[in-house]
Design an enzyme around this catalytic site. Structure first.
Site, short mmCIF file in Angstrom:
data_model
loop_
_atom_site.label_atom_id
_atom_site.label_comp_id
_atom_site.label_asym_id
_atom_site.label_seq_id
_atom_site.Cartn_x
_atom_site.Cartn_y
_atom_site.Cartn_z
N LYS A 6 1.01 -1.18 0.06
CA LYS A 6 -0.04 -0.02 0.05
C LYS A 6 0.76 1.21 -0.01
O LYS A 6 2.04 1.11 0.69
CB LYS A 6 -0.99 -0.02 1.30
N ASP A 7 0.39 2.18 -0.63
CA ASP A 7 1.17 3.69 -0.87
C ASP A 7 1.43 4.28 0.42
O ASP A 7 0.55 4.19 1.55
CB ASP A 7 0.19 4.46 -1.68
#
Length: 650
Positions: free
Chosen positions: A282-283
Site C-alpha cells: 500500500k502507498d
C-alpha cells in the site's frame, strides 16, 4: 501487485493536525487564483504538490530488503533533512517531467463535462481498505488481545531496564565483541528470575538464558543460542503447539508505505523483516488498512507496539496456521474526498453515474513511469535491447528535474570521471538504485555491467521492463479506443478462463467492451487480429525490438506477457456532495477516529466550499488516480499539476 499510490504528495501528519492548521491557512491564503487545466474539456484540478521524497520505484517493490542499521539511520536522517526544497525551483524542475500523453494516456470514456477539485489537499482525504480473498474489507475495529494462558505476564515488558535492553539488543545483533550479558536480579525470588528469563527470550529472539551465582548475588546470563542465524529464526520450542504459528493482524498506517512499515515493526520487535507476510503493498501517501501476518510473534507483543509507534496502529489479532501470500487479495476499497469542487450537481451526477455504469480506461498510472526526466520505461527498453551501456548511462547520467542535491552531485561526478568510487563518495544515501549500481560497478568493473546491475534488488530491476510493457499497453489501448470506440469488435481478445481467444464476427454481439482484454507484450501472448495487432509490431520495431522474440538471454528479463482488461468498472460506487467552511476539518471518520470515539465535526448545510466524497472498490493492479482522472477529466501528472499550481507554490 495492486497499486494505490496517488500522484500528489501529501503533508505529513504531525502529533495533531491542528498543529499545522495555521500553516495550512497561510498557504491557502496565498492561493489567490485557482489554476486551470489545459485539457480537452477545459477543466482544472488543484493539488498540493511537494518535492518527491521517494524513488520512482516505490510502487513496484514487494520485497523487504534489510540494511545495516547505521546506514539506514544515516539514510533516513539525510532524506528527512532534504525533504523541503525551494518550491519555485521545484516547479521549474518539474517542467522536465512526464505528462500523461508522454506515456500514452490520452482518452476518456465518459461524455460529461469535467470540473475542478482539490485532490488530496490532506492526505487523510485518501483512505484505502484492503479487500481479502474472501471479499471481506479490512477494518481496524478491535484492540483486544486473544487471551492465552501461555502468554508471558505484563511484567515481562517492564522488568528489564532501558540499559539492559540496549545491551541485550547489541548482543542479539552481534554489535560488539561481548559473548554474553549479565543482568543482576534485584529482590531475588524464583518468580522474579522466571520473569527475567521470559522477558529476554521473548523480547530478544535467538538469545538463551541461564542463572549464575556471582559473589553471593544471582545473575541472569544471556547468550547467543545459535550464532548469527538465531536472529532469523523465532524460537520454536517456546511456541504452544495448540496455537497457530502465525499471528494475523490489521495494520492501520499513515504516511508510510507497507515495506517501510514492516521494517519499522521488525526493528522494534528485533526480528528479521522476512517473517512478515502480506497480500499487497500500500502507498505511503494515504491512510491505509491491511492485513499482515507474522511468524511466531505473540499478539501481546504486537499490541505493546501501539504504545510506542507513531502513525501505526495494530489490532484485530488472531492466530492462524498459514501466512499471507502476495496477490491473494480481491482488491482495495477507496474513500476519497475532492475538495473545493466547481462542478454543478448535474455534472457531478453525470460523472459519477458514468464511473459506476461504464467505468474508466484501465491505464497504468503516472507513478508507473517515474517522476524525473528519465522515465523508467526508457531504462526497461534498453534492458530489452541488451544495450547495457545505455542502461548504465540512463540511470547515472545528469538529468534535469527535481532531485536531491547529493544525487545531482553524484551524477555530475560520474559524468566527469566515470569513476564509480568517486561518484559513490558523493552519495551518502547508498540504498538508492544509483548507489547500488555504483557499488556493483566497483565490485565487477565497467566491463561487466550486467553483473553490476544485478546487485539492484530483483523486483526493482524487473520494474523497469514492466514499465516498458505498461508504456506499450497504454499507447495501444489509446489507439484501440480511438479506432473502434467502446464496443467489442471482431479481432478483439477476451479471456476464456485464463486463456485469451479472439472474438469472431459471428460472436461479437455476445461481448461488450468490458469483456475485452489487451496484451502486455511477451513471448506467451497473442495479439488482436485487427489494426491494433499490427500497431504493436510497429511500435516494437520502432524500438528495435522483435515482437516475435521477447525472450532475453538473461532469463529474468524474458517477458512472457499478460492480459489486462481495457475498461474497469468500479464496484460499490457511492458518492455525496457536502458543504464545509473550514478547509482543516475532516469530512469523514477513519477507523482510528471511530475507535477513539472522535465524532465527525458538524457540517453546515450551506458552507463556503463544496466537496465530493466518493467511495469505490477496485481489483488489484488498477490505479485509483485513473478513476479520479475520469471523473474530473484532468491530467494527473506531477508536471502538469505543478505547473498549474505555481501561484500556490509562490
Amino acid at each position: 501487485m495492486e497499486t494505490v499510490e496517488m500522484n500528489s504528495l501529501s503533508l505529513k501528519r504531525p502529533h495533531s493536525e491542528e498543529d499545522v492548521a495555521n500553516a495550512d491557512e497561510i498557504k491557502r491564503q496565498k492561493t489567490s487564483e485557482k489554476s486551470k487545466t489545459g485539457n480537452d474539456s477545459g477543466q482544472s484540478i488543484e493539488t498540493v504538490t511537494e518535492q518527491p521524497d521517494k524513488s520512482p520505484l516505490e510502487d513496484t517493490k514487494n520485497e523487504i530488503i534489510p540494511h545495516e542499521e547505521s546506514e539506514e539511520q544515516e539514510d533516513e536522517e539525510l532524506e528527512d533533512s532534504d525533504e523541503d526544497g525551494d518550491p519555485e525551483s521545484f516547479a521549474d524542475m518539474m517542467k522536465h517531467g512526464l505528462t500523461e500523453s508522454d506515456v500514452g494516456i490520452t482518452k476518456f470514456v465518459s461524455s460529461h463535462k469535467g470540473f475542478s477539485g482539490i485532490l488530496k489537499e490532506r492526505y487523510s482525504d485518501f483512505v484505502v481498505h484492503e479487500i481479502g480473498k474472501d471479499g471481506r474489507v479490512s477494518h481496524l475495529d478491535d484492540f483486544s488481545v486473544p487471551v492465552d494462558d501461555e502468554d508471558p505476564s505484563e511484567e515481562t515488558f517492564t522488568v528489564l531496564s532501558d540499559e539492559d535492553k540496549q545491551r541485550l539488543e547489541e548482543l542479539q545483533l552481534l554489535k560488539n565483541k561481548e559473548t554474553s550479558v549479565a543482568i543482576e536480579v534485584i529482590e531475588d525470588t524464583k518468580e522474579k528470575r522466571t520473569v527475567i528469563h521470559q522477558a529476554v527470550k521473548s523480547l530478544f529472539p535467538g538469545l538463551e538464558t541461564k542463572t549464575e551465582d556471582r559473589d553471593g548475588k544471582k545473575y541472569i546470563i544471556a547468550y547467543h543460542a545459535a550464532g548469527k542465524k538465531a536472529l532469523a529464526n523465532p524460537r520454536k520450542h517456546s511456541w504452544p503447539k495448540s496455537r497457530g504459528s502465525y499471528c494475523h493482524f490489521v495494520l492501520y498506517k499513515e504516511n508510510k508505505d507497507t515495506m517501510d512499515a514492516i521494517n519499522v515493526l521488525s526493528k522494534f520487535l528485533r526480528v528479521k523483516p522476512n517473517i512478515f507476510s502480506y497480500m499487497g503493498t500500500k502507498d505511503k501517501r494515504a491512510i491505509t488498512v491491511q492485513e499482515i501476518a507474522v511468524l511466531r510473534i505473540t499478539a501481546q507483543r504486537l499490541a505493546h507496539l501501539n504504545k510506542c509507534l507513531m502513525n501505526f496502529k495494530l489490532g484485530n489479532f488472531s492466530y492462524k496456521n498459514h501466512p499471507l501470500k502476495l496477490g491473494e487479495l480481491q482488491g482495495n476499497h477507496f474513500t476519497v474526498v475532492l475538495r473545493n469542487i466547481t462542478g454543478t450537481d448535474d455534472q457531478i451526477e453525470q460523472a459519477m453515474h458514468s464511473l459506476r455504469e461504464i467505468g474508466f480506461i484501465n491505464y497504468y498510472g503516472m507513478q508507473r513511469f517515474g517522476t524525473t526526466a528519465v522515465p523508467t520505461y526508457q531504462i526497461g527498453r534498453a534492458i530489452l535491447q541488451n544495450n547495457w551501456n545505455e542502461v548504465m548511462d540512463l540511470i547515472l547520467k545528469p538529468r534535469p528535474g527535481a532531485e536531491k542535491g547529493y544525487l545531482v552531485k553524484c551524477r555530475e561526478e560520474w559524468a566527469k570521471t566515470k569513476d564509480p568510487a568517486a561518484a559513490l563518495k558523493k552519495l551518502p544515501v547508498k540504498r538508492c538504485v544509483e548507489g547500488q549500481l555504483l557499488r556493483g560497478l566497483l565490485k565487477y568493473g565497467m566491463k561487466n555491467i550486467i553483473s553490476a546491475f544485478g546487485i539492484i534488488p530483483r523486483n526493482n530491476r524487473l520494474m523497469y521492463i514492466h514499465s516498458y510493457q505498461s508504456y506499450v499497453w497504454n499507447n495501444m489501448v489509446s489507439k484501440r479506443i480511438e479506432e473502434y470506440g467502446l464496443r467489442a469488435v471482431p479481432g478483439d481478445l477476451t479471456l476464456k478462463g485464463a486463456t485469451a481467444v479472439h472474438i469472431e464476427e459471428g460472436d461479437v454481439d455476445n461481448y461488450t467492451i468490458h469483456d475485452v482484454v489487451m496484451p502486455l507484450p511477451g513471448f506467451d501472448v497473442i495479439y488482436p487480429k485487427h489494426k491494433i495487432g499490427e500497431a504493436y509490431k510497429e511500435m516494437l520495431v520502432a524500438d528495435n525490438l522483435d515482437i516475435n522474440n521477447m525472450r532475453h538471454k538473461i532469463r529474468d528479463y524474458s517477458l512472457s506477457g499478460a492480459y489486462r482488461k481495457i475498461i474497469i468498472r468500479p464496484q460499490n460506487v457511492s458518492w455525496e456532495v457536502v458543504s464545509y467552511d473550514d478547509p482543516r476539518i475532516p469530512l469523514f471518520t477513519t477507523d482510528l477516529d471511530k475507535l477513539e470515539g472522535k465524532p465527525l465535526p458538524a457540517l453546515p448545510t450551506d458552507g463556503k466550499f463544496r466537496a465530493l466524497k466518493m467511495e469505490f472498490s477496485l481489483p488489484p493492479s488498477t490505479y485509483a488516480t485513473m478513476a479520479i482522472r475520469e471523473v474530473l477529466k484532468m491530467d494527473t501528472s506531477i508536471k502538469n499539476q505543478t505547473q498549474l499550481n505555481t501561484t500556490w507554490l509562490r
